[in-house]
Design a protein around this motif. Structure first.
Motif, PDB file in Angstrom:
ATOM      1  N   GLY A 156      44.834  33.705  -8.750  1.00  0.00           N
ATOM      2  CA  GLY A 156      45.656  34.762  -9.362  1.00  0.00           C
ATOM      3  C   GLY A 156      46.015  34.427 -10.802  1.00  0.00           C
ATOM      4  O   GLY A 156      45.877  35.253 -11.709  1.00  0.00           O
ATOM      5  N   ALA A 157      46.457  33.175 -11.015  1.00  0.00           N
ATOM      6  CA  ALA A 157      46.854  32.761 -12.363  1.00  0.00           C
ATOM      7  C   ALA A 157      45.647  32.732 -13.294  1.00  0.00           C
ATOM      8  O   ALA A 157      45.730  33.159 -14.451  1.00  0.00           O
ATOM      9  N   GLY A 162      43.069  34.565 -13.148  1.00  0.00           N
ATOM     10  CA  GLY A 162      42.649  35.931 -13.452  1.00  0.00           C
ATOM     11  C   GLY A 162      43.287  36.468 -14.710  1.00  0.00           C
ATOM     12  O   GLY A 162      42.675  37.221 -15.472  1.00  0.00           O
ATOM     13  N   ARG A 163      44.524  36.048 -14.973  1.00  0.00           N
ATOM     14  CA  ARG A 163      45.226  36.549 -16.164  1.00  0.00           C
ATOM     15  C   ARG A 163      44.661  35.979 -17.457  1.00  0.00           C
ATOM     16  O   ARG A 163      44.839  36.556 -18.526  1.00  0.00           O
ATOM     17  N   SER A 199      42.009  38.491 -18.178  1.00  0.00           N
ATOM     18  CA  SER A 199      42.404  39.892 -18.124  1.00  0.00           C
ATOM     19  C   SER A 199      43.329  40.210 -19.297  1.00  0.00           C
ATOM     20  O   SER A 199      44.079  39.370 -19.759  1.00  0.00           O
ATOM     21  N   GLY A 247      45.591  42.634 -19.232  1.00  0.00           N
ATOM     22  CA  GLY A 247      46.873  43.161 -18.782  1.00  0.00           C
ATOM     23  C   GLY A 247      47.001  43.043 -17.279  1.00  0.00           C
ATOM     24  O   GLY A 247      46.249  42.304 -16.648  1.00  0.00           O
ATOM     25  N   LEU A 248      47.959  43.780 -16.739  1.00  0.00           N
ATOM     26  CA  LEU A 248      48.226  43.670 -15.307  1.00  0.00           C
ATOM     27  C   LEU A 248      47.403  44.646 -14.473  1.00  0.00           C
ATOM     28  O   LEU A 248      47.417  44.599 -13.253  1.00  0.00           O
ATOM     29  N   GLY A 302      44.335  45.080 -13.696  1.00  0.00           N
ATOM     30  CA  GLY A 302      43.170  44.728 -12.883  1.00  0.00           C
ATOM     31  C   GLY A 302      43.460  44.167 -11.505  1.00  0.00           C
ATOM     32  O   GLY A 302      42.526  43.855 -10.758  1.00  0.00           O
ATOM     33  N   TRP A 303      44.756  44.063 -11.116  1.00  0.00           N
ATOM     34  CA  TRP A 303      45.080  43.357  -9.876  1.00  0.00           C
ATOM     35  C   TRP A 303      44.376  43.891  -8.620  1.00  0.00           C
ATOM     36  O   TRP A 303      44.010  43.088  -7.740  1.00  0.00           O
ATOM     37  N   LEU A 356      41.414  44.671  -8.243  1.00  0.00           N
ATOM     38  CA  LEU A 356      40.074  44.067  -8.147  1.00  0.00           C
ATOM     39  C   LEU A 356      40.111  42.693  -7.481  1.00  0.00           C
ATOM     40  O   LEU A 356      39.151  42.281  -6.832  1.00  0.00           O
ATOM     41  N   LEU A 357      41.215  41.971  -7.665  1.00  0.00           N
ATOM     42  CA  LEU A 357      41.380  40.693  -6.955  1.00  0.00           C
ATOM     43  C   LEU A 357      41.313  40.928  -5.446  1.00  0.00           C
ATOM     44  O   LEU A 357      40.640  40.208  -4.708  1.00  0.00           O
ATOM     45  N   LEU A 358      42.022  41.982  -5.010  1.00  0.00           N
ATOM     46  CA  LEU A 358      42.061  42.285  -3.568  1.00  0.00           C
ATOM     47  C   LEU A 358      40.708  42.787  -3.076  1.00  0.00           C
ATOM     48  O   LEU A 358      40.266  42.425  -1.980  1.00  0.00           O
ATOM     49  N   VAL A 359      40.034  43.612  -3.923  1.00  0.00           N
ATOM     50  CA  VAL A 359      38.707  44.111  -3.534  1.00  0.00           C
ATOM     51  C   VAL A 359      37.758  42.933  -3.345  1.00  0.00           C
ATOM     52  O   VAL A 359      36.991  42.868  -2.364  1.00  0.00           O
ATOM     53  N   GLY A 360      37.806  41.975  -4.274  1.00  0.00           N
ATOM     54  CA  GLY A 360      36.966  40.781  -4.161  1.00  0.00           C
ATOM     55  C   GLY A 360      37.285  39.995  -2.909  1.00  0.00           C
ATOM     56  O   GLY A 360      36.380  39.520  -2.202  1.00  0.00           O
TER      57      GLY A 360
END
Lengths: 252, 234
Positions: free
Chosen positions: B203-204, B206-207, B210, B212-213, B215-216, B218-222
């Protein structure tokens, strides 16, 4: 005197070592002079005073992304060949520092490298042999790496002080933006695949759904507060041996 | 497991130390082809000890934890080459397939990485002295070239010393940790904590990439795609 092809090759090859003498005073200044020396020696052949003056100019403080340093080296050497004044070369150096660092960091460290690394981890998680996964990373990453170095050096040498327009080329801007969603997707994918590998080590037979829900929640919180979450992640790993001691003492 | 039982001859230890120097140099000095990433160095360390898959696993976990520390500007970041090499070699030497050894190897890699970061800073201070006499270096360009090459070699020596200093203790620590913890419940807790740490790192990390906020999801989709892949693999 105009540099020969072998001088250009030599300077390009040396640009791989541009950060070799990185220091807090001149950053890659020494490395820039080292990179440009084959060209400067040819340009100022037979005039040691002008060679010495140009080396002094180029070893002063400078910074850039290492992969784009060749762009600056090529452009600055071209400016020397074109007989630009010392003042205009200094101004150009100063103007180039910021953009070369920012563009390179966003393009390479924050986009291209993570995509290649995370793709290799995903390949391993999906059953590809570890050595092939590593080869996949090295080949894809360095294909982009070498291409950028070649493009940068050629653009710099061709355009001289006008190389700024190459930096405004749209692909440098849109590539990181396009790769950002892919990185997030791969991070989610890799976190699950690696977790599976870790749980396989311990032959986990607990409730996977519960652990996945906690992990997903933690990942989202970490995405929102990345700095604190990075520290929490390190602290969690550090705390594992302590947790073992506590659990072993209390529960046995 | 005593050190003598580790499946590596004297030449193998020497190769590890030399490799540590080369990998440390790759991170910053030359040629930056990223063999210094923990994913690569961990696999190399594991491969030298006969188990590249174990080395890859430790390297991948360290990679996930390092994503939050990109080498922007003059920032301090873990020296990932020797770190991955030491961790990969340690876990592979312990035979893999043990959570205790895995955690020991990760901790060793993390420690070597940050100790290495301090040595990188010291080297940079040393480079300041090496390149300090600007007038003399400008007057004698060949001297500038020699100093620059010397700085490259010193970076390799730094990495080799770092590896030589930590690889044997890390291998011993990982080997000692095989079979730890003895309790199944403690093992489950340890695994859950490691998975949670990896999720936090993802999660960290990813920022960092990225803007901004937004895209979150997509983390879950992955993550869902990963869960489907794991489910299909059985």
């Amino acid at each position: 005197m105009r540099p020969l092809r072998k001088d250009l090759w030599s300077a390009w090859w040396r640009s791989f070592a541009v950060q070799g003498s990185w220091n807090y005073r001149t950053m890659i200044g020494g490395g820039m002079a080292f990179t440009m020396l084959p060209l400067l020696r040819r340009i100022h052949a037979g005039d040691p005073v002008r060679l010495s003056e140009s080396v002094a100019r180029h070893q002063s403080a400078f910074n850039s992304h290492p992969y784009l340093a060749g762009l600056a080296a090529g452009a600055l050497a071209r400016a020397e060949l074109d007989g630009e004044s010392s003042a205009s070369i200094e101004r150009f150096r100063t103007a180039l520092r910021g953009p070369l660092g920012t563009v390179g960091d966003r393009l390479i460290w924050a986009a291209w490298r993570p995509v290649c690394l995370l793709s290799a981890i995903a390949a391993f998680g999906l059953g590809v042999d570890p050595l092939w996964s590593v080869a996949l990373f090295l080949l894809t990453f360095n294909a982009g790496h070498i291409a950028i170095r070649v493009w940068g050096f050629r653009s710099g040498w061709r355009e001289g002080l006008g190389v700024g327009k190459a930096l405004h080329e749209s692909w440098l801007e849109w590539v990181p933006r396009r790769l950002a969603p892919l990185i997030l997707f791969l991070l989610g994918l890799d976190a699950v695949l690696l977790s599976r590998s870790v749980l396989d080590v311990v032959e986990w037979n607990g409730f996977f759904g519960g652990l996945a829900a906690v992990a997903a929640f933690v990942a989202l919180v970490a995405f929102r507060w990345p700095r604190r979450a990075g520290r929490v992640a390190a602290a969690l790993v550090l705390a594992i041996p302590i947790a073992w001691l506590v659990v072993a003492t209390l529960i046995g | 497991m005593p050190l003598a039982e580790i499946p590596l001859h004297t030449a193998g230890w020497l190769i590890l130390v030399v490799l540590g120097g080369i990998l440390a140099m790759d991170a910053v000095s030359w040629p930056q082809v990223m063999v210094s990433r923990p994913l690569v160095s961990g696999t190399l360390g594991g491969w030298l000890l006969g188990d590249p898959a174990s080395g890859f696993l430790v390297g991948a976990v360290l990679e996930l934890m390092s994503l939050r520390h990109p080498p922007f500007g003059a920032a301090r970041y873990p020296d990932s080459g020797p770190a991955g090499l030491v961790a990969g070699a340690a876990y592979a030497a312990a035979g893999g397939a043990s959570l205790g050894a895995l955690v020991a190897a990760i901790l060793a890699g993390w420690a070597v990485g940050w100790i290495g970061a301090v040595t990188v800073q010291l080297r940079r201070r040393g480079n300041e002295r090496l390149m300090s006499n600007a007038a003399e270096l400008a007057a004698r360009p060949a001297l500038l070239e020699r100093r620059h090459r010397l700085a490259l070699r010193l970076d390799a020596v730094r990495g080799a010393l770092l590896t030589a200093g930590f690889v044997a203790p890390a291998v011993l620590a990982a080997a000692w940790s095989v079979g730890q913890p003895a309790s199944g419940r403690a093992t489950a807790w340890g695994a859950a904590m490691l998975v949670t740490a990896m999720a936090a790192s993802a999660g960290a990390g990813g920022r960092t990439s990225s803007t901004g906020l937004r895209g979150w999801p997509l983390l879950l989709v992955g993550a869902v795609a990963g869960a489907i892949a794991v489910g299909m693999a059985g």
